[in-house]
Design a protein around this motif. Structure first.
Motif, PDB file in Angstrom:
ATOM      1  N   UNK A   1      61.886  49.526 -44.902  1.00 19.54           N
ATOM      2  CA  UNK A   1      61.580  48.722 -44.275  1.00 19.54           C
ATOM      3  C   UNK A   1      61.517  48.936 -42.913  1.00 19.54           C
ATOM      4  N   UNK A   2      60.544  49.426 -41.837  1.00 20.07           N
ATOM      5  CA  UNK A   2      60.451  49.811 -40.677  1.00 20.07           C
ATOM      6  C   UNK A   2      59.578  48.219 -40.006  1.00 20.07           C
ATOM      7  N   UNK A   3      60.894  47.661 -38.878  1.00 23.56           N
ATOM      8  CA  UNK A   3      59.988  47.034 -37.116  1.00 23.56           C
ATOM      9  C   UNK A   3      60.425  47.251 -36.460  1.00 23.56           C
ATOM     10  N   UNK A   4      59.251  48.216 -36.308  1.00 25.72           N
ATOM     11  CA  UNK A   4      59.416  48.048 -34.112  1.00 25.72           C
ATOM     12  C   UNK A   4      59.575  47.429 -33.180  1.00 25.72           C
ATOM     13  N   UNK A   5      60.792  47.925 -32.970  1.00 19.75           N
ATOM     14  CA  UNK A   5      61.568  47.357 -31.608  1.00 19.75           C
ATOM     15  C   UNK A   5      62.469  45.790 -31.804  1.00 19.75           C
ATOM     16  N   UNK A   6      63.311  45.866 -31.653  1.00 20.93           N
ATOM     17  CA  UNK A   6      64.427  44.604 -31.465  1.00 20.93           C
ATOM     18  C   UNK A   6      63.886  43.546 -31.838  1.00 20.93           C
ATOM     19  N   UNK A   7      63.044  42.791 -29.710  1.00 16.08           N
ATOM     20  CA  UNK A   7      62.697  41.911 -30.567  1.00 16.08           C
ATOM     21  C   UNK A   7      61.819  41.285 -31.569  1.00 16.08           C
ATOM     22  N   UNK A   8      61.170  42.233 -32.063  1.00 15.00           N
ATOM     23  CA  UNK A   8      60.374  41.758 -33.767  1.00 15.00           C
ATOM     24  C   UNK A   8      61.904  42.164 -35.069  1.00 15.00           C
ATOM     25  N   UNK A   9      62.972  42.967 -34.558  1.00 20.70           N
ATOM     26  CA  UNK A   9      63.851  42.428 -35.597  1.00 20.70           C
ATOM     27  C   UNK A   9      64.462  41.443 -35.596  1.00 20.70           C
ATOM     28  N   UNK A  10      64.984  40.724 -33.582  1.00 20.87           N
ATOM     29  CA  UNK A  10      65.389  40.036 -34.268  1.00 20.87           C
ATOM     30  C   UNK A  10      64.303  38.234 -34.528  1.00 20.87           C
ATOM     31  N   UNK A  11      63.073  38.675 -34.659  1.00 19.60           N
ATOM     32  CA  UNK A  11      61.888  37.114 -34.796  1.00 19.60           C
ATOM     33  C   UNK A  11      61.998  37.317 -36.386  1.00 19.60           C
TER      34      UNK A  11
END
Length: 277
Positions: free
Chosen positions: A247-257
């Protein structure tokens, strides 16, 4: 599976990079390649020296893109102008994936579209097409690609899902969640045989996706800080693809979301999914 177990699995993915040195000329097949993220995947893969098979309905747009990529990067580019809503179109793509000449080493399942959140008001046939394009078509394409990849002992499959897979958002979340769940299973199943499967889960990304929903620019109801740029999304997901992440979640802000959404009460998660149209 608990959120803690999920996070541990993702940490294990990020800690290990597949021992794989790609040849200078692999072939990547990209669906939905005529615009948006699909076009950006084509551009970045061509810049890496990959040959391409571009798939979409708009043959004129594909030919124009193919000409630019050949001229700029000197790669071979095939065009398959097909409608993936049509079983005959899907058959043409599966035949290309099964071909032993110039085999496809990278499959990018990117084709998709969105519907309004009002499931009760949507045309049920549109919902059925939505389900087929997001789940049945990628399943058929992965099935067609896997045998050859496993025989060769190498291959990469990237499924374009969405951060919506973790946030309740009508049937769009449901179809994207299927892609994430299947990708995680398939990555664990086939990784040891040299084939990895990655679900990329972007957040709101500047492409023409929202325009095709009939939403003029600036009227999506999403604050500016939540938007990502397509080149960054594609670059991060291709990096994670080569690392063999499930699983790849681009960007730190969306990893936190995503982390918050996994532990949020169902009511709060549903309200989070109501943001934007």
């Amino acid at each position: 599976m608990s959120a803690t177990t999920d996070e541990a699995a993702d940490s294990a993915d990020s800690a290990e990079t597949i021992g794989f040195n790609p040849p200078s000329r692999r072939t990547a097949l990209i669906t939905g390649a005529s615009s948006g993220l699909g076009e950006e995947y084509a551009a970045q893969l061509a810049a890496r020296g990959e040959n391409l098979v571009l798939v979409a309905r708009d043959g004129h747009a594909l030919e124009a893109l193919a000409a630019r990529l050949r001229a700029t990067h000197g790669v071979a580019v095939e065009v398959l102008a097909v409608d993936l809503h049509d079983p005959n179109g899907v058959s043409r793509v599966t035949a290309r994936l099964e071909a032993r000449a110039n085999p496809v080493s990278i499959l990018v399942n990117n084709a998709g579209f969105g519907l309004p959140l009002e499931f009760e008001s949507n045309d049920i046939e549109a919902e059925a097409r939505h389900l087929r394009l997001h789940n049945e078509v990628p399943m058929r394409l992965m099935h067609a690609a896997l045998r050859g990849m496993l025989e060769r002992g190498s291959g990469r499959i990237l499924n374009v899902a969405s951060v919506a897979a973790f946030i309740p958002r009508s049937t769009y979340s449901a179809v994207k969640q299927w892609l994430v769940t299947f990708s995680r299973w398939a990555n664990g199943r086939y990784r040891g045989r040299g084939v990895t499967v990655t679900a990329v889960c972007p957040g709101y990304t500047h492409t023409n996706f929202h325009e095709r929903l009939g939403l003029p620019p600036g009227e999506e109801g999403i604050p500016g800080w939540m938007w990502l740029d397509a080149p960054r999304v594609v670059a991060e997901s291709l990096r994670d693809l080569e690392r063999g992440k499930a699983v790849s979640v681009p960007s730190l802000k969306y990893k936190l979301i995503v982390a918050v959404a996994r532990i949020a009460p169902p009511g709060l998660a549903a309200r989070m999914g109501e943001r934007g149209r």
